[in-house]
Design a protein around this motif. Structure first.
Motif, short mmCIF file in Angstrom:
data_model
loop_
_atom_site.label_atom_id
_atom_site.label_comp_id
_atom_site.label_asym_id
_atom_site.label_seq_id
_atom_site.Cartn_x
_atom_site.Cartn_y
_atom_site.Cartn_z
N ARG A 15 -20.26 12.22 -40.21
CA ARG A 15 -20.05 11.08 -41.09
C ARG A 15 -18.86 10.26 -40.58
O ARG A 15 -18.01 10.78 -39.85
CB ARG A 15 -19.72 11.56 -42.52
N THR A 16 -18.78 9.03 -41.02
CA THR A 16 -17.59 8.23 -40.75
C THR A 16 -16.63 8.25 -41.93
O THR A 16 -15.58 7.60 -41.89
CB THR A 16 -17.97 6.78 -40.43
N ASP A 17 -16.97 9.00 -42.98
CA ASP A 17 -16.11 9.05 -44.17
C ASP A 17 -16.23 10.41 -44.83
O ASP A 17 -17.33 10.98 -44.93
CB ASP A 17 -16.52 7.95 -45.16
N THR A 18 -15.10 10.93 -45.29
CA THR A 18 -15.02 12.15 -46.09
C THR A 18 -13.84 11.99 -47.04
O THR A 18 -12.74 11.66 -46.59
CB THR A 18 -14.77 13.40 -45.22
N PRO A 19 -14.04 12.19 -48.34
CA PRO A 19 -12.91 12.04 -49.25
C PRO A 19 -11.79 13.04 -48.97
O PRO A 19 -12.05 14.17 -48.55
CB PRO A 19 -13.54 12.30 -50.63
N LYS A 20 -10.57 12.63 -49.23
CA LYS A 20 -9.43 13.53 -49.10
C LYS A 20 -9.59 14.71 -50.06
O LYS A 20 -10.04 14.55 -51.18
CB LYS A 20 -8.14 12.77 -49.42
N GLN A 21 -9.25 15.90 -49.58
CA GLN A 21 -9.27 17.15 -50.35
C GLN A 21 -10.69 17.64 -50.66
O GLN A 21 -10.92 18.40 -51.60
CB GLN A 21 -8.40 17.02 -51.61
N THR A 22 -11.64 17.22 -49.83
CA THR A 22 -12.99 17.75 -49.91
C THR A 22 -13.01 19.21 -49.46
O THR A 22 -12.40 19.57 -48.45
CB THR A 22 -13.95 16.94 -49.02
N VAL A 23 -13.71 20.05 -50.21
CA VAL A 23 -13.95 21.43 -49.81
C VAL A 23 -15.25 21.45 -49.00
O VAL A 23 -16.32 21.12 -49.52
CB VAL A 23 -14.06 22.36 -51.04
N GLY A 24 -15.15 21.78 -47.72
CA GLY A 24 -16.29 21.69 -46.82
C GLY A 24 -16.61 23.01 -46.16
O GLY A 24 -15.89 24.02 -46.32
N HIS A 25 -17.69 23.00 -45.37
CA HIS A 25 -18.14 24.22 -44.70
C HIS A 25 -18.95 23.85 -43.47
O HIS A 25 -19.82 22.98 -43.52
CB HIS A 25 -19.01 25.05 -45.64
N GLY A 26 -18.66 24.52 -42.35
CA GLY A 26 -19.41 24.33 -41.12
C GLY A 26 -19.50 25.63 -40.36
O GLY A 26 -18.47 26.26 -40.08
N GLY A 27 -20.70 26.09 -40.04
CA GLY A 27 -20.85 27.39 -39.41
C GLY A 27 -20.44 28.48 -40.39
O GLY A 27 -20.95 28.54 -41.51
N CYS A 28 -19.50 29.35 -39.96
CA CYS A 28 -19.00 30.40 -40.86
C CYS A 28 -17.67 30.01 -41.50
O CYS A 28 -17.09 30.81 -42.23
CB CYS A 28 -18.86 31.72 -40.11
N PHE A 29 -17.18 28.81 -41.22
CA PHE A 29 -15.85 28.42 -41.66
C PHE A 29 -15.88 27.49 -42.87
O PHE A 29 -16.64 26.52 -42.90
CB PHE A 29 -15.09 27.70 -40.54
#
Length: 296
Positions: free
Chosen positions: A183-197
């Motif tokens: 993405r070109t945008d993600t809100p500040k303090q978003t709880v995210g996940h990618g792979g196992c992290f």
């Protein structure tokens, strides 16, 4: 615990040594990096400027005019031998509680703008994550995501951003791929996940991790004006153990008001964490870790 693999040492120009402890991330490899870098800080030779642990490695910056590079290399090898597989090491760290408004309106609006970059354009990120992990629905995913602690394996990539590893046996870990295109945008303090992290986005910006919710808790404050940042502009430290606490919209708004008033504090308590007891009884250790903050 089995013996540890021998580390691989590389020079980074005239001022850095990079040490790779394993080729893939695991809690064992990361805990060994924590043990070595903690030991190095306790027995820090003159000329060592910075010590930076990472997921399965660490890097040291030094002044070659103060310490001979080969002497520093020998010192690091000595620490590696003494630490071994880190089975006898206990990390003095803390349990921190991060409130999360899952399925919040801001990350939901953002993810809907970028469905053309996602594996499943017809589902939200959390619905997709629930499905591919064999969970019944988003509610069950939230229970699993918040039901076990997370170990902060490193802090970086973006200033203040923590990478977190779910503290459950590997076969029970939540695994979700990143977006097909960032993405070109993600809100500040978003709880995210990618792979196992897992991660928390410290600032607004581009990103590719799946978005599950948002926390009202600031984790990066370059002005150091908030109470949690009196000593440093970054809240998280490698080794922090994180408890995600689901909150509803009313509670989220109350916490945002505390942040704006300058009275909000992230709840935390000191704790000693050793790897072997956790590997022997992960569920029992996790129960005790989650109870540390509930005693208040």
């Amino acid at each position: 615990m089995s013996g540890a693999a021998e580390a691989r040492y590389s020079w980074g120009g005239d001022e850095h040594i990079f040490v790779e402890l394993a080729e893939s991330m695991s809690l064992r490899a990361n805990f060994r990096a924590m043990a070595i870098t903690t030991s190095l800080r306790a027995d820090r030779p003159d000329g060592v400027l910075e010590i930076c642990p990472a997921n399965a490695s660490y890097q040291v910056r030094y002044d070659p005019d103060v310490i001979e590079p080969e002497k520093l290399l020998g010192h690091l090898r000595d620490i590696e031998r003494k630490v071994g597989d880190a089975s006898d090491f206990s990390l003095a760290t803390r349990v921190v509680e991060i409130p999360v408004l899952y399925r919040d309106p801001w990350t939901t609006e953002t993810l809907m703008r970028f469905r053309d970059r996602h594996q499943d354009p017809d589902a939200t990120d959390i619905e997709y994550a629930a499905r591919i992990n064999g969970l019944a629905d988003a509610d069950e995913f939230i229970r699993v995501h918040s039901g076990s602690p997370w170990f902060t394996s490193m802090v970086g990539f973006v200033a203040g951003l923590p990478f977190m590893y779910q503290m459950v046996p590997q076969e029970r870990q939540l695994v979700v791929p990143k977006y097909l295109r960032p993405r070109t945008d993600t809100p500040k303090q978003t709880v995210g996940h990618g792979g196992c992290f897992g991660c928390i986005y410290s600032v607004r910006g581009a990103g590719g991790y799946q978005m599950f919710g948002i926390t009202p808790a600031p984790i990066y404050d370059p002005s150091q004006s908030a109470p949690d940042f009196a000593d440093f502009m970054v809240f998280f430290r490698p080794g922090d153990i994180v408890r995600f606490a689901p909150v509803d919209r009313d509670r989220y708004d109350d916490l945002v008001a505390e942040v704006e008033a300058g009275t909000f504090r992230i709840r935390s308590r000191p704790v000693d964490f050793a790897l072997k007891p956790f590997l022997d009884d992960p569920d029992g250790v996790n129960t005790r870790l989650l109870e540390v903050l509930r005693a208040d």
